[in-house]
Structure formats: structure tokens, C-alpha cells
Scaffold this motif. Structure first.
Motif, mmCIF file in Angstrom:
data_model
loop_
_atom_site.group_PDB
_atom_site.id
_atom_site.type_symbol
_atom_site.label_atom_id
_atom_site.label_comp_id
_atom_site.label_asym_id
_atom_site.label_seq_id
_atom_site.Cartn_x
_atom_site.Cartn_y
_atom_site.Cartn_z
ATOM 1 N N GLN A 13 0.745 -1.118 0.086
ATOM 2 C CA GLN A 13 0.185 0.245 0.052
ATOM 3 C C GLN A 13 0.933 0.504 0.369
ATOM 4 O O GLN A 13 1.738 1.307 0.316
ATOM 5 C CB GLN A 13 -1.172 0.347 1.293
ATOM 6 N N PHE A 14 0.525 2.507 -0.694
ATOM 7 C CA PHE A 14 1.154 3.706 -0.569
ATOM 8 C C PHE A 14 -0.435 4.520 -1.251
ATOM 9 O O PHE A 14 -0.504 4.139 -1.878
ATOM 10 C CB PHE A 14 2.389 3.309 -2.303
ATOM 11 N N LEU A 22 -1.839 3.058 -4.092
ATOM 12 C CA LEU A 22 -1.822 2.182 -4.712
ATOM 13 C C LEU A 22 -2.039 1.087 -3.422
ATOM 14 O O LEU A 22 -1.656 0.827 -2.216
ATOM 15 C CB LEU A 22 -0.410 1.552 -4.857
ATOM 16 N N ASP A 23 -3.100 -0.033 -3.704
ATOM 17 C CA ASP A 23 -3.480 -0.737 -3.138
ATOM 18 C C ASP A 23 -3.055 -2.803 -3.972
ATOM 19 O O ASP A 23 -4.154 -2.842 -4.568
ATOM 20 C CB ASP A 23 -5.164 -0.471 -2.568
ATOM 21 N N ILE A 24 -2.394 -3.369 -2.829
ATOM 22 C CA ILE A 24 -1.893 -4.155 -4.360
ATOM 23 C C ILE A 24 -1.578 -5.884 -3.265
ATOM 24 O O ILE A 24 -0.904 -5.625 -2.552
ATOM 25 C CB ILE A 24 -0.553 -4.640 -5.296
ATOM 26 N N ALA A 25 -2.851 -6.628 -2.992
ATOM 27 C CA ALA A 25 -2.615 -7.298 -2.457
ATOM 28 C C ALA A 25 -1.810 -8.704 -2.762
ATOM 29 O O ALA A 25 -1.167 -8.764 -2.375
ATOM 30 C CB ALA A 25 -3.721 -8.339 -3.549
ATOM 31 N N GLN A 26 -1.150 -8.911 -4.411
ATOM 32 C CA GLN A 26 -0.509 -9.483 -4.762
ATOM 33 C C GLN A 26 -0.480 -9.221 -6.217
ATOM 34 O O GLN A 26 -0.894 -9.082 -7.111
ATOM 35 C CB GLN A 26 -0.937 -11.175 -4.670
ATOM 36 N N LEU A 27 1.579 -9.444 -6.447
ATOM 37 C CA LEU A 27 1.994 -8.946 -7.815
ATOM 38 C C LEU A 27 3.246 -10.125 -8.250
ATOM 39 O O LEU A 27 3.870 -9.988 -7.323
ATOM 40 C CB LEU A 27 2.446 -7.902 -8.164
ATOM 41 N N SER A 41 -3.130 8.766 -16.805
ATOM 42 C CA SER A 41 -1.747 9.894 -15.732
ATOM 43 C C SER A 41 -2.726 9.606 -13.706
ATOM 44 O O SER A 41 -3.787 9.903 -14.547
ATOM 45 C CB SER A 41 -2.196 11.552 -15.613
ATOM 46 N N GLY A 42 -2.158 9.618 -12.983
ATOM 47 C CA GLY A 42 -2.069 9.407 -11.604
ATOM 48 C C GLY A 42 -3.025 8.611 -11.305
ATOM 49 O O GLY A 42 -2.781 8.120 -10.378
ATOM 50 N N SER A 43 -2.575 7.453 -12.081
ATOM 51 C CA SER A 43 -3.786 5.690 -12.043
ATOM 52 C C SER A 43 -1.876 4.771 -10.741
ATOM 53 O O SER A 43 -2.798 4.308 -10.235
ATOM 54 C CB SER A 43 -3.568 5.053 -12.818
ATOM 55 N N GLY A 44 -0.868 5.263 -10.777
ATOM 56 C CA GLY A 44 0.265 5.180 -10.594
ATOM 57 C C GLY A 44 1.746 3.777 -11.136
ATOM 58 O O GLY A 44 2.360 3.182 -10.067
ATOM 59 N N LEU A 48 4.297 2.589 -8.436
ATOM 60 C CA LEU A 48 4.601 1.097 -9.065
ATOM 61 C C LEU A 48 6.062 1.676 -9.120
ATOM 62 O O LEU A 48 6.983 0.160 -8.295
ATOM 63 C CB LEU A 48 3.730 0.320 -9.777
ATOM 64 N N LEU A 49 6.661 1.856 -10.586
ATOM 65 C CA LEU A 49 8.733 1.241 -10.623
ATOM 66 C C LEU A 49 9.305 2.267 -9.781
ATOM 67 O O LEU A 49 10.041 1.603 -9.609
ATOM 68 C CB LEU A 49 7.930 2.450 -11.824
ATOM 69 N N GLY A 50 8.837 3.292 -8.993
ATOM 70 C CA GLY A 50 9.366 3.899 -7.936
ATOM 71 C C GLY A 50 9.607 3.294 -6.382
ATOM 72 O O GLY A 50 10.150 3.123 -5.883
#
Length: 114
Positions: A13-14, A22-27, A41-44, A48-50
Motif C-alpha cells: 500500500q502506498f 496503490l493497494d496491491i494485494a499480490q503481484l 495519468s495519476g493511476s500509479g 509502482l516503478l518507484g
């Protein structure tokens, strides 16, 4: 973690200024895979790359890239990780205008002894 995953995010989560980005349960991404990040634009995407590069740290969760648990490394270790393990080409405003495209890309390898 999947042993053949080169990227493994769990419960990441960020947010910025109290706003969830961002809220990524699993990737998980396997070594040798190709991944397309697409969104408005602004979707994260850059966020995510950062996070994967250790430039940003998550509010919670685990980020493992190439066997390194990036979010538990100190600042200097994250810098070394980027220099040795990743190729990061930043957006236009971070490129050096006096270098060619090729030399901007090659500049990163000068920071790693590997």
C-alpha cells in the motif's frame, strides 16, 4: 513467494498526503516475462516503478525484486541495489540535456562496479 518470481509484491500500500494511490494485494512477475503498465495519468504507474526501484517506500507490505527485499534496505543499500541491479530511465525532466539518448541510458552503468 514464488521461487521463480523476479518481482514479488505482497500487501503493498502506498499513498501521498493521506490519499491512497496503490493497494496491491499480490503481484508476481516471473523472470523472462514482459509486462506492460498502462493507465491514465495519476493511476500509479510511475509510483509502482518507484516502489520497485526503492526510490519510494510502501506504507505497508513487502517488495522483493531479484531476490532483494527492497523495502527493508536502508537508503544507501537501495542506491547500490539500483546501481547494480536495475536500469532506470527517468522521464524527460531527469535526462541530462547535454548527453545523447544513448549516453543518458549508458550513464547508469557507470555507477556500478559489476
Amino acid at each position: 513467494m514464488n521461487d521463480d518470481a523476479i518481482i514479488d509484491l505482497q500487501g503493498v500500500q502506498f499513498g501521498y498526503a493521506g490519499r491512497a494511490v496503490l493497494d496491491i494485494a499480490q503481484l508476481q512477475v516471473r523472470a523472462g516475462s514482459s509486462v506492460l503498465l498502462r493507465g491514465t495519468s495519476g493511476s500509479g504507474k510511475s509510483t509502482l516503478l518507484g516502489l520497485l526501484a526503492g526510490i519510494l517506500l510502501p506504507a505497508s507490505g513487502s517488495i522483493r525484486v531479484a531476490g532483494h527485499r527492497v523495502n527493508t534496505l536502508g537508503a544507501a543499500a537501495r542506491d547500490r541495489f539500483r546501481a547494480d541491479q536495475l536500469g532506470v530511465i527517468f522521464q524527460q525532466f531527469n535526462l541530462l540535456p547535454f548527453l545523447s539518448v544513448r549516453n543518458n541510458i549508458a550513464l547508469g552503468v557507470r555507477f556500478s562496479p559489476l
